[in-house]
Design an enzyme around this catalytic site. Structure first.
Site, PDB file in Angstrom:
ATOM      1  N   GLU A 138      12.262   4.944   4.101  1.00 31.67           N
ATOM      2  CA  GLU A 138      13.303   4.248   3.380  1.00 31.67           C
ATOM      3  C   GLU A 138      12.841   4.017   1.963  1.00 31.67           C
ATOM      4  O   GLU A 138      13.067   3.787   1.300  1.00 31.67           O
ATOM      5  CB  GLU A 138      13.000   2.830   4.435  1.00 31.67           C
ATOM      6  CG  GLU A 138      14.380   1.982   5.167  1.00 31.67           C
ATOM      7  CD  GLU A 138      15.250   2.522   5.500  1.00 31.67           C
ATOM      8  OE1 GLU A 138      15.558   2.159   4.560  1.00 31.67           O
ATOM      9  OE2 GLU A 138      16.316   3.420   6.142  1.00 31.67           O
TER      10      GLU A 138
ATOM     11  N   TYR B  19      12.778  -3.901   1.475  1.00 31.78           N
ATOM     12  CA  TYR B  19      11.425  -3.482   2.167  1.00 31.78           C
ATOM     13  C   TYR B  19      10.951  -1.960   1.775  1.00 31.78           C
ATOM     14  O   TYR B  19      10.263  -2.013   1.988  1.00 31.78           O
ATOM     15  CB  TYR B  19      11.838  -3.144   3.740  1.00 31.78           C
ATOM     16  CG  TYR B  19      11.602  -2.384   4.870  1.00 31.78           C
ATOM     17  CD1 TYR B  19      10.875  -2.668   5.539  1.00 31.78           C
ATOM     18  CD2 TYR B  19      12.405  -0.743   4.682  1.00 31.78           C
ATOM     19  CE1 TYR B  19       9.233  -1.881   6.291  1.00 31.78           C
ATOM     20  CE2 TYR B  19      11.201  -0.395   5.916  1.00 31.78           C
ATOM     21  CZ  TYR B  19      10.343  -1.104   6.322  1.00 31.78           C
ATOM     22  OH  TYR B  19       9.240   0.228   7.758  1.00 31.78           O
TER      23      TYR B  19
ATOM     24  N   LYS C  39       7.130  -1.922   0.720  1.00 32.95           N
ATOM     25  CA  LYS C  39       6.584  -0.792   1.448  1.00 32.95           C
ATOM     26  C   LYS C  39       5.911   0.432   0.605  1.00 32.95           C
ATOM     27  O   LYS C  39       4.667   1.116   0.469  1.00 32.95           O
ATOM     28  CB  LYS C  39       7.316   0.114   2.697  1.00 32.95           C
ATOM     29  CG  LYS C  39       7.328  -0.242   3.616  1.00 32.95           C
ATOM     30  CD  LYS C  39       5.870  -0.194   4.612  1.00 32.95           C
ATOM     31  CE  LYS C  39       6.327  -1.145   5.964  1.00 32.95           C
ATOM     32  NZ  LYS C  39       5.321  -0.846   6.711  1.00 32.95           N
TER      33      LYS C  39
ATOM     34  N   THR D  37       7.037   4.676   4.440  1.00 29.21           N
ATOM     35  CA  THR D  37       8.732   4.746   5.871  1.00 29.21           C
ATOM     36  C   THR D  37       9.680   5.838   5.019  1.00 29.21           C
ATOM     37  O   THR D  37       9.248   5.557   3.748  1.00 29.21           O
ATOM     38  CB  THR D  37       9.070   3.600   6.024  1.00 29.21           C
ATOM     39  OG1 THR D  37      10.595   3.573   6.136  1.00 29.21           O
ATOM     40  CG2 THR D  37       8.763   2.181   4.633  1.00 29.21           C
TER      41      THR D  37
END
Ligand code: NDP
Ligand code: GDP
Length: 344
Positions: A129, A151, A155, A127
């Site tokens: 992110e 998160y 990831k 991601t």
């Protein structure tokens, strides 16, 4: 016949990817979790829930022995790992659960591949992110990472483990660094779908005000259906690699709100700043959008904009749907659902 496992078939991407693979003639093993009420509304909305080549399999990503059995029993040759605790907001409240599912979970599948059949091709749903705090724009496969949420950190671990298994054991582990992608099947906890569902409700007189957090955040939003095509292309490539999928356009949350109201013929006027900011119906002066600090995050990712040049050159992948088209599609779906009296 090609056989693929799609973990997280009850999610947005899992549903679209299953649809795509079935169209391509695959037998698809879509995994779902045992919960008190399993929700198949997405695959039902796509009309694939009774497809003869779709098999729904109970599975939890956090369990190694289930991961081994899943690979042994299905004999699949491609695994698309889309399962995750995928909501950034929740990851601040549940950092350890997020680490267990989103960070460690994929390693169960990588280990299972190493044990059962190292020839299996593996896709990891990474991601944007992971880029977090802006280091460089636009963001590419070479941009340094600086995740800003539990998160993002989880990831990033799974991303590097995928690369590590590629380099250590020669496993075909590919990581797709996907920027935000949305659709009418997006979960309502994510900002775009929260906005389109609320705009539909406001238009139909079922809601007075839409409350949001940080409206200055900028995101590169694409259409999920096109992004799952990119995942498939990544696993058909000659070698495993890392690819960014993005549109290379970024807009603020506020811009998306304006677009969504425009789709129901309401023009917004913005007033005030920070927590005092409001969006008003330009005609009636009624307040339709407010800030509620409870939706602020402890740390924010301010700006995401990706460069998908590598995917374009090597995979022939291209985003096609504009943000205006995407937003209208989502608002129309939510109007239809709310008119029919249900909304997921
Ligand atoms: P969703 O939240 O819609 O779907 C996540 C799926 O993971 C759900 O099916 C969920 O099942 C499942 N899941 C959660 N925990 C477990 C577990 N312990 N074991 C097995 N399954 C589990 O996400 P999206 O479809 O939007 O995203 C797909 C993937 O891509 C995710 O990994 C996400 O983090 C990543 N991603 C998404 C982006 C986006 O913009 N959509 C951007 C970049 C990456 P249940 O229904 O039971 O909760
Ligand atoms: P993310 O990029 O994976 O975090 O996707 P989200 O859709 O959850 O959030 C996108 C951006 O919208 C983030 O910068 C959030 O802080 C911002 N945002 C502002 N208000 C809200 C809200 O009410 N809900 C959510 N989910 N995000 C919001």
């Amino acid at each position: 016949m090609m056989k693929a496992i799609v973990t997280g078939i009850t999610g947005q991407d899992g549903a679209y990817l299953a649809e795509l693979l079935l169209e391509k003639g695959y037998t698809v093993y879509g995994t779902f979790r045992r919960t008190s009420s399993v929700n198949f509304w997405r695959i039902e909305e796509l009309g694939i829930q009774d497809h003869p080549n779709l098999h729904l399999v109970e599975y939890d990503l956090t369990d190694l022995s289930s991961s081994i059995r899943l690979l042994q029993e299905t004999q699949a040759t491609e695994v698309y790992n889309l399962a995750a605790q995928s909501f950034v907001g929740v990851s601040f409240d549940q950092p350890l659960t997020t680490a267990e599912i989103t960070g460690l979970g994929p390693v169960n599948l990588l280990e299972a591949i190493r044990i059962v059949n190292p020839e299996i091709r593996f896709y990891q749903a990474s991601t944007s992110e992971m880029f977090g705090k802006v280091q460089q724009i636009p963001q590419t496969e070479a941009t340094p990472f600086y995740p800003r949420s539990p998160y993002g950190v989880a990831k990033l671990y799974a991303h590097w483990m995928t690369i590590n298994y590629r380099e250590s054991y020669g496993i075909f582990g590919t990581s797709g660094i996907l920027f935000n992608h949305e659709s009418p099947l997006r979960g309502r906890e994510f900002v775009t779908r929260k906005i389109t569902d609320s705009v539909a409700k406001i238009k139909l007189g079922k809601l007075d005000v839409l409350e949001l957090g940080n409206m200055d955040a900028k995101r590169d939003w694409g259409f999920a259906k096109e992004y799952v095509e990119g995942m498939w292309r990544m696993l058909q490539a000659d070698k495993p690699d890392t690819y960014v999928l993005a549109t290379n356009r970024t807009e603020t949350v506020r811009d998306f709100v304006t677009l969504a109201f425009k789709a129901v013929d309401i023009q917004l006027r913005w007033e005030g700043q920070g927590e005092q900011e409001q969006g008003l119906d330009a005609k009636s002066g009624k307040v339709l959008v407010k800030v509620n600090p409870k939706f602020y995050r402890p740390a924010e990712v301010e700006l995401l904009i990706g460069d998908p040049q590598k995917a374009r050159d090597e995979l022939g992948w291209e985003p096609k749907t504009s943000l205006e088209e995407l937003c209208r599609m989502m608002v129309e779906a939510d109007l239809r659902r709310n008119e029919q009296g249900f909304s997921f």
